[in-house]
Design an enzyme around this catalytic site. Sequence first.
Site: not given
Length: 538
Positions: A253, A309-310, A331, A366, A462
């Site tokens: 997805k 994602g977030s 991640e 990153t 972030e």
Amino acid sequence: MSEGGAARGPITGECHEAQVELVEHAVYCTGYPTMQRCFTLTIVRHWALRKKLFTISYQQSAAMSTLLINQPKYAWLKELGLSEDNDGVYNGNWGGKGEVITSYCPANNEPIARVRQATMAEYEETVQKLRDAWKVWADIPAPKRGEIVRQIGDALRKKIKVLGSLVSLEMGKIYVEGVGEVQEYVDVCDYAVGLSRMIGGPVLPSERPGHALIEMWNPVGLVGIITAFNFPVAVYGWNNAIALICGNVCLWKGAPTTPLTSVAVTKIVAEVLEQNNLPGAICSMTCGGADIGTAMSKDERVDLVSFTGSTHVGKMVAMLVQERFGRNLLELGGNNAIIVFEDADLNLVVPSAVFASVGTAGQRCTTTRRLMLHGSIHDVVVERVAKAYKQVRIGDPWDRNTMYGPLHTKQAVDQYLAAIEQAKQQGGTVVCGGKVMDRPGNYVEPTIITGLAHDAPIVHTETFVPILYVLKFQTEEEAFAWNNEVKQGLSSSIFTKDMGRVFLGFGLFDPLDGQQEYGLSTINYSKDLPLAQGIKFE
């Protein structure tokens, strides 16, 4: 009635709805004058109806002609098998009966093409086909599976420039980064091919006579892969290539805002599977929104959920998977720092800081968001980095000379402005940038902000935009403590010629693996700064 019927003929040939309406009037009107009057009114009404239908048809045609895919400049999109309307479901067969979404180009906010997303019924059908396909795929020897992955890598190589152009057009990153992202998928395919012949385990002695202990690795089954907009090819590639050689099947997805890239990649992979007479469902795709992602997270038939994602959404995915004691691979975000000591080579520091903070318009996990400078070099580094920022070539992302493109969405532009305002309120000073650019698309100026406290709330947030917060430190202990005090981890860099600091810096990394913390460090002992995947940023 015969006159009414005779008069009805020509209208019937033009509009079926007019015929039906006319019959209704003829039946319910009594007397010739009345019927004639009703018939006249009906003709007027249906002329209006025909005009309305014509207008709607004209508007649809006009909308179709405005799609970028229909413009000669973007005819190359059709080389990827894309069209005005694209199926957003693949499970061995193409389909899509859900909501139709339009993909927009961030550089001008113009529509590219449309994709029909998956319904929940199609999701169910796809999962069942995946489970059936796994029975075939898992029985194939790992080196043979590696051969299929090799062919996928070769197929991607043949389309690398046009697929990279699509990433640039739909996501907004510059062309060289788009091509570099596809190269990452190719590189992982190459790695996976070798790995397919090296999956082994030790043979251990047993305390019982006539026995041996053999360690074996088995596939988990169905891997659900949920990817983000900022790397719409590479993240899927990392997961897909490794999952395949391990004997797993994949359900992808992609991000709802980069559906064309998902479709194009799946077409390339599907062709390889079909050429080898393998079930296409081995690499399935369901375009969709939160409903599909939630279903994957809750579904006990999905043996591993890989989410990129977030942090906010990742937390929800983790909780849903954990509720069923499932496996997840997350991640998430980062709040990465560059620490520059007084003995650093500033000729390496400046280009490093610029690419790390400006590349992909600040939309990488990153991306460098905190630049920590020793007090003795703070002012000179800020001046040099700000000067370099002003020399960054901004433009259309698919222009080969462009170094910096747009943000992905209008919402990201709003987040950029909100973050700058918060930084000012918390004591920050905008040294460079800080404005939305006056041009089509989602362009903002890359921004440098100084004067903030290391623990200012905005510094610990972030924000997925090109804003660099510059912090001034005085001691080594201060710098390392500030680096580690944010909740987000991921990556950090140290610029120094003191090897003692280098080895102390190895403790800056946060990933947790079992009972130990794992850190991977790269040491640049040269005077050059080459980038991966052949990317040039100069």
